[in-house]
Design a protein around this motif. Structure first.
Motif, mmCIF file in Angstrom:
data_model
loop_
_atom_site.group_PDB
_atom_site.id
_atom_site.type_symbol
_atom_site.label_atom_id
_atom_site.label_comp_id
_atom_site.label_asym_id
_atom_site.label_seq_id
_atom_site.Cartn_x
_atom_site.Cartn_y
_atom_site.Cartn_z
ATOM 1 N N LEU A 154 0.794 -1.228 0.000
ATOM 2 C CA LEU A 154 0.000 0.000 0.000
ATOM 3 C C LEU A 154 0.828 1.280 0.000
ATOM 4 N N PHE A 155 1.986 1.284 0.713
ATOM 5 C CA PHE A 155 2.659 2.547 0.960
ATOM 6 C C PHE A 155 4.130 2.590 0.539
ATOM 7 N N ARG A 156 4.585 1.583 -0.157
ATOM 8 C CA ARG A 156 5.914 1.640 -0.725
ATOM 9 C C ARG A 156 5.788 1.551 -2.244
ATOM 10 N N PRO A 157 6.761 2.145 -2.974
ATOM 11 C CA PRO A 157 8.056 2.636 -2.507
ATOM 12 C C PRO A 157 7.958 3.964 -1.756
ATOM 13 N N LEU A 158 8.800 4.100 -0.712
ATOM 14 C CA LEU A 158 9.036 5.371 -0.051
ATOM 15 C C LEU A 158 10.390 5.896 -0.513
ATOM 16 N N PHE A 159 10.819 7.013 0.036
ATOM 17 C CA PHE A 159 12.003 7.682 -0.508
ATOM 18 C C PHE A 159 13.255 6.801 -0.470
ATOM 19 N N PHE A 160 13.385 5.974 0.551
ATOM 20 C CA PHE A 160 14.576 5.108 0.624
ATOM 21 C C PHE A 160 14.531 3.982 -0.405
ATOM 22 N N ASP A 161 13.361 3.779 -1.055
ATOM 23 C CA ASP A 161 13.248 2.758 -2.097
ATOM 24 C C ASP A 161 13.447 3.330 -3.498
#
Length: 272
Positions: A154-161
């Motif tokens: 639901l919530f990835r990718p985030l910035f580290f991804d």
């Protein structure tokens, strides 16, 4: 409706991912259109029963497994809905069972399994994960607990991804959605909001939940995750916005009542 002073409606509709299925030509765009038709019609089943039937049939011919999820969600909601007359529940239940009988075989063919059981589903998930383990978008979720797989879906990718501009853009959107979910979840009682929701919102939410639980365990590629999530995540956003709107409305009503009580007390003191 504001969150931290920022208007979320209708600005939330400007997120690029919400236009994913309206910007291309293909089967999934058609499925999204038919889903919208289905949810629109189920607002008043007695009035739009033909539209619901046609849209469900169209979904079935394009994506049988999506039709299975939608019909199952609608059946669950209508059977549990206390507002619907028992005769309508019985009729819809019979139609849903008939639909499941016809769709079940197609779903098994689509999934390439002989029988729907835990062992076969787990084997399918493992096989799918291996097939999608390519490119910079791959994420190894084999050791993740299931709740973390759902969060990743639901919530990835985030910035580290983020490994390219597309994933960076997705990271911004996912962060916005995550903040919205946390804020609305802390402010409102989502269970009570679900009970008060109209039928269309209930079916949207159940479709989103079932699709999320199904896809979260079988996908391991951010690109595919984003594509599959976008088809139903917008329905979850509608539920959140509906819940938050009712919360703000209730807060406004409580404030007006409180001011009226204060005014009444002041008037009473002035008279005495």
């Amino acid at each position: 409706m504001n969150v931290f002073g920022i208007g979320i409606w209708p600005n939330i509709l400007l997120l690029p991912s919400l236009h994913f299925w309206s910007s291309g030509i293909g089967k999934d765009s058609l499925v999204f259109l038919f889903l919208v038709m289905f949810f629109y019609g189920i607002r008043d089943l007695r009035k739009y029963v033909v539209l619901v039937a046609i849209s469900a049939l169209l979904i079935y011919h394009v994506r049988p497994h999506v039709a299975f999820i939608v019909l199952f969600s609608a059946a669950m909601m209508l059977l549990l809905d206390s507002k619907l007359h028992f005769s309508y529940k019985l009729i819809f239940f019979a139609v849903a069972i008939l639909g499941f009988v016809f769709i079940y075989g197609e779903v098994m063919i689509f999934l390439k399994i002989e029988e729907l059981n835990t062992e076969n589903v787990e084997e399918l998930f493992n096989k799918t994960s291996v097939n999608l383990s390519y490119g910079g978008s791959f994420v190894d979720m084999s050791g993740y607990p299931y709740p973390l797989k759902v969060f990743t879906f639901l919530f990835r990718p985030l910035f580290f991804d983020a490994h390219n501009f597309s994933s960076l853009l997705n990271s911004v959107e996912n962060l916005i959605c995550l903040i919205l979910v946390v804020h609305v979840g802390m402010k409102t009682n989502l269970f009570q909001a679900y009970k008060k929701s109209p039928n269309a919102i209930k079916v949207m939410l159940m479709t989103f939940i079932i699709a999320t639980l199904a896809f979260a365990g079988s996908l391991s590629n951010f690109g595919i995750m984003v594509r599959m999530k976008n088809m139903t995540f917008i329905f979850f956003l509608f539920f959140l916005l509906y819940s938050y709107y009712n919360f703000l409305k209730d807060q406004k009503i409580k404030k007006i009542k409180r001011l009226m009580r204060i005014k009444a007390r002041l008037e009473l003191k002035s008279v005495s």
